[in-house]
Design a protein around this motif. Structure first.
Motif, PDB file in Angstrom:
ATOM      1  N   SER A  52     -36.365  20.428   8.707  1.00 14.25           N
ATOM      2  CA  SER A  52     -35.510  19.311   9.082  1.00 14.25           C
ATOM      3  C   SER A  52     -35.159  19.472  10.552  1.00 14.25           C
ATOM      4  CB  SER A  52     -34.242  19.303   8.220  1.00 14.25           C
ATOM      5  OG  SER A  52     -33.508  18.110   8.416  1.00 14.25           O
ATOM      6  N   SER A  53     -34.431  18.515  11.098  1.00 10.52           N
ATOM      7  CA  SER A  53     -34.038  18.617  12.502  1.00 10.52           C
ATOM      8  C   SER A  53     -32.802  17.778  12.772  1.00 10.52           C
ATOM      9  CB  SER A  53     -35.181  18.173  13.420  1.00 10.52           C
ATOM     10  OG  SER A  53     -35.407  16.786  13.312  1.00 10.52           O
ATOM     11  N   SER A  54     -32.249  17.978  13.950  1.00  5.27           N
ATOM     12  CA  SER A  54     -31.089  17.241  14.415  1.00  5.27           C
ATOM     13  C   SER A  54     -31.114  17.243  15.935  1.00  5.27           C
ATOM     14  CB  SER A  54     -29.814  17.924  13.915  1.00  5.27           C
ATOM     15  OG  SER A  54     -28.673  17.343  14.478  1.00  5.27           O
ATOM     16  N   GLN A  55     -30.586  16.198  16.529  1.00 11.14           N
ATOM     17  CA  GLN A  55     -30.489  16.199  17.980  1.00 11.14           C
ATOM     18  C   GLN A  55     -29.549  17.326  18.408  1.00 11.14           C
ATOM     19  OE1 GLN A  55     -31.329  11.527  18.976  1.00 11.14           O
ATOM     20  NE2 GLN A  55     -29.454  12.393  19.702  1.00 11.14           N
ATOM     21  N   VAL A  56     -29.797  17.907  19.574  1.00 11.30           N
ATOM     22  CA  VAL A  56     -28.999  19.043  20.021  1.00 11.30           C
ATOM     23  C   VAL A  56     -27.538  18.688  20.243  1.00 11.30           C
ATOM     24  CG1 VAL A  56     -30.968  20.273  21.038  1.00 11.30           C
ATOM     25  CG2 VAL A  56     -29.619  18.721  22.453  1.00 11.30           C
ATOM     26  N   ASN A  57     -27.227  17.422  20.425  1.00 13.91           N
ATOM     27  CA  ASN A  57     -25.846  17.000  20.654  1.00 13.91           C
ATOM     28  C   ASN A  57     -25.141  16.547  19.370  1.00 13.91           C
ATOM     29  OD1 ASN A  57     -27.318  14.635  20.366  1.00 13.91           O
ATOM     30  ND2 ASN A  57     -26.244  13.536  21.987  1.00 13.91           N
ATOM     31  N   GLU A  58     -25.704  16.824  18.212  1.00 18.13           N
ATOM     32  CA  GLU A  58     -25.121  16.430  16.927  1.00 18.13           C
ATOM     33  C   GLU A  58     -24.601  17.661  16.183  1.00 18.13           C
ATOM     34  OE1 GLU A  58     -27.672  12.467  15.807  1.00 18.13           O
ATOM     35  OE2 GLU A  58     -28.526  14.392  15.207  1.00 18.13           O
ATOM     36  N   ALA A  59     -23.381  18.058  16.501  1.00 20.64           N
ATOM     37  CA  ALA A  59     -22.800  19.276  15.923  1.00 20.64           C
ATOM     38  C   ALA A  59     -22.617  19.183  14.405  1.00 20.64           C
ATOM     39  CB  ALA A  59     -21.470  19.592  16.595  1.00 20.64           C
ATOM     40  N   ASP A  60     -22.134  18.059  13.894  1.00 23.03           N
ATOM     41  CA  ASP A  60     -21.880  17.944  12.452  1.00 23.03           C
ATOM     42  C   ASP A  60     -23.158  18.062  11.624  1.00 23.03           C
ATOM     43  OD1 ASP A  60     -19.161  17.764  12.919  1.00 23.03           O
ATOM     44  OD2 ASP A  60     -19.085  15.581  12.726  1.00 23.03           O
ATOM     45  N   PRO A  61     -24.236  17.333  11.970  1.00 22.13           N
ATOM     46  CA  PRO A  61     -25.472  17.508  11.207  1.00 22.13           C
ATOM     47  C   PRO A  61     -26.030  18.939  11.288  1.00 22.13           C
ATOM     48  CG  PRO A  61     -25.545  15.434  12.362  1.00 22.13           C
ATOM     49  CD  PRO A  61     -24.337  16.177  12.870  1.00 22.13           C
ATOM     50  N   GLN A  62     -25.891  19.576  12.444  1.00 20.47           N
ATOM     51  CA  GLN A  62     -26.354  20.963  12.555  1.00 20.47           C
ATOM     52  C   GLN A  62     -25.558  21.876  11.633  1.00 20.47           C
ATOM     53  OE1 GLN A  62     -26.825  22.338  16.634  1.00 20.47           O
ATOM     54  NE2 GLN A  62     -27.270  20.233  17.243  1.00 20.47           N
ATOM     55  N   GLU A  63     -24.253  21.674  11.583  1.00 23.54           N
ATOM     56  CA  GLU A  63     -23.400  22.472  10.700  1.00 23.54           C
ATOM     57  C   GLU A  63     -23.784  22.242   9.242  1.00 23.54           C
ATOM     58  OE1 GLU A  63     -20.804  25.124   9.219  1.00 23.54           O
ATOM     59  OE2 GLU A  63     -21.419  24.901  11.305  1.00 23.54           O
ATOM     60  N   TRP A  64     -24.072  20.992   8.867  1.00 28.01           N
ATOM     61  CA  TRP A  64     -24.487  20.694   7.497  1.00 28.01           C
ATOM     62  C   TRP A  64     -25.757  21.474   7.154  1.00 28.01           C
ATOM     63  CZ3 TRP A  64     -28.874  18.547   5.270  1.00 28.01           C
ATOM     64  CH2 TRP A  64     -28.764  18.240   3.912  1.00 28.01           C
ATOM     65  N   HIS A  65     -26.733  21.466   8.051  1.00 28.98           N
ATOM     66  CA  HIS A  65     -27.982  22.199   7.799  1.00 28.98           C
ATOM     67  C   HIS A  65     -27.699  23.683   7.550  1.00 28.98           C
ATOM     68  CE1 HIS A  65     -30.046  18.638   9.456  1.00 28.98           C
ATOM     69  NE2 HIS A  65     -31.084  19.086   8.781  1.00 28.98           N
ATOM     70  N   ARG A  66     -26.892  24.271   8.397  1.00 24.81           N
ATOM     71  CA  ARG A  66     -26.587  25.695   8.242  1.00 24.81           C
ATOM     72  C   ARG A  66     -25.851  25.947   6.923  1.00 24.81           C
ATOM     73  NH1 ARG A  66     -25.740  24.700  13.919  1.00 24.81           N
ATOM     74  NH2 ARG A  66     -27.418  25.747  15.066  1.00 24.81           N
ATOM     75  N   LYS A  67     -24.920  25.081   6.580  1.00 22.66           N
ATOM     76  CA  LYS A  67     -24.177  25.204   5.322  1.00 22.66           C
ATOM     77  C   LYS A  67     -25.108  25.109   4.111  1.00 22.66           C
ATOM     78  CE  LYS A  67     -20.251  23.096   2.931  1.00 22.66           C
ATOM     79  NZ  LYS A  67     -19.271  22.024   2.977  1.00 22.66           N
ATOM     80  N   MET A  68     -26.179  24.311   4.234  1.00 19.65           N
ATOM     81  CA  MET A  68     -27.135  24.139   3.144  1.00 19.65           C
ATOM     82  C   MET A  68     -28.191  25.253   3.106  1.00 19.65           C
ATOM     83  SD  MET A  68     -26.163  21.515   1.450  1.00 19.65           S
ATOM     84  CE  MET A  68     -24.457  21.808   1.892  1.00 19.65           C
ATOM     85  N   GLY A  69     -28.094  26.215   4.016  1.00 20.88           N
ATOM     86  CA  GLY A  69     -29.022  27.350   3.984  1.00 20.88           C
ATOM     87  C   GLY A  69     -30.198  27.258   4.935  1.00 20.88           C
ATOM     88  N   PHE A  70     -30.222  26.249   5.790  1.00 23.81           N
ATOM     89  CA  PHE A  70     -31.285  26.142   6.785  1.00 23.81           C
ATOM     90  C   PHE A  70     -31.042  27.132   7.919  1.00 23.81           C
ATOM     91  CE2 PHE A  70     -31.716  22.028   4.758  1.00 23.81           C
ATOM     92  CZ  PHE A  70     -33.069  21.731   4.858  1.00 23.81           C
ATOM     93  N   LYS A  71     -32.116  27.606   8.523  1.00 24.56           N
ATOM     94  CA  LYS A  71     -32.064  28.484   9.683  1.00 24.56           C
ATOM     95  C   LYS A  71     -32.741  27.776  10.853  1.00 24.56           C
ATOM     96  CE  LYS A  71     -30.537  31.959   7.209  1.00 24.56           C
ATOM     97  NZ  LYS A  71     -29.142  32.018   6.996  1.00 24.56           N
ATOM     98  N   GLU A  72     -32.160  27.917  12.031  1.00 24.21           N
ATOM     99  CA  GLU A  72     -32.748  27.329  13.231  1.00 24.21           C
ATOM    100  C   GLU A  72     -34.098  27.994  13.509  1.00 24.21           C
ATOM    101  OE1 GLU A  72     -31.405  26.943  17.826  1.00 24.21           O
ATOM    102  OE2 GLU A  72     -29.817  26.703  16.320  1.00 24.21           O
ATOM    103  N   CYS A  73     -35.102  27.179  13.835  1.00 21.96           N
ATOM    104  CA  CYS A  73     -36.437  27.749  14.077  1.00 21.96           C
ATOM    105  C   CYS A  73     -37.078  27.256  15.363  1.00 21.96           C
ATOM    106  CB  CYS A  73     -37.352  27.506  12.876  1.00 21.96           C
ATOM    107  SG  CYS A  73     -37.713  25.782  12.523  1.00 21.96           S
TER     108      CYS A  73
END
Length: 110
Positions: free
Chosen positions: A69-90
């Motif tokens: 998945s992905s998110s724009q770098v300026n979208e803090a809330d979607p990035q936090e959701w990904h991390r909360k769901m177990g995603f890791k930045e790659c």
């Protein structure tokens, strides 16, 4: 929830559409969340998590082991959701979006 063409997962409340997840495949091989949307009245109640879990189970049943998945770098809330769901930045692709905004990519092991 129901899958249509194994690409769009719809969440309905009675007959009203309250959320959806669009599943795509990068290079026709790697499952990727192209978009996940939840109606504002249903945010924060676990619907996005349930959509994701549904897709994960579907992918596991097909023998797949990761989802991206992905998110724009300026979208803090979607990035936090990904991390909360177990995603890791790659990775990040700089300047790919309108206004030269970068895109941060995530991966999750199923």
């Amino acid at each position: 929830m129901e899958a249509e063409n194994q690409e769009i997962i719809l969440a309905k409340d009675d007959e009203d559409l309250i959320g959806y997840l669009r599943l795509e495949y990068l290079w026709s091989k790697y499952p990727y969340i192209g978009l996940i949307m939840v109606h504002p009245d249903y945010r924060g109640k676990g619907l996005g998590k349930r959509l994701l879990k549904y897709v994960e189970e579907h992918l596991k049943s097909k023998g797949l082991k990761t989802i991206y998945s992905s998110s724009q770098v300026n979208e803090a809330d979607p990035q936090e959701w990904h991390r909360k769901m177990g995603f890791k930045e790659c990775g990040i692709i700089n300047g790919i979006n309108e206004g030269k905004i970068g895109e941060v990519f995530f991966v999750k092991e199923l």
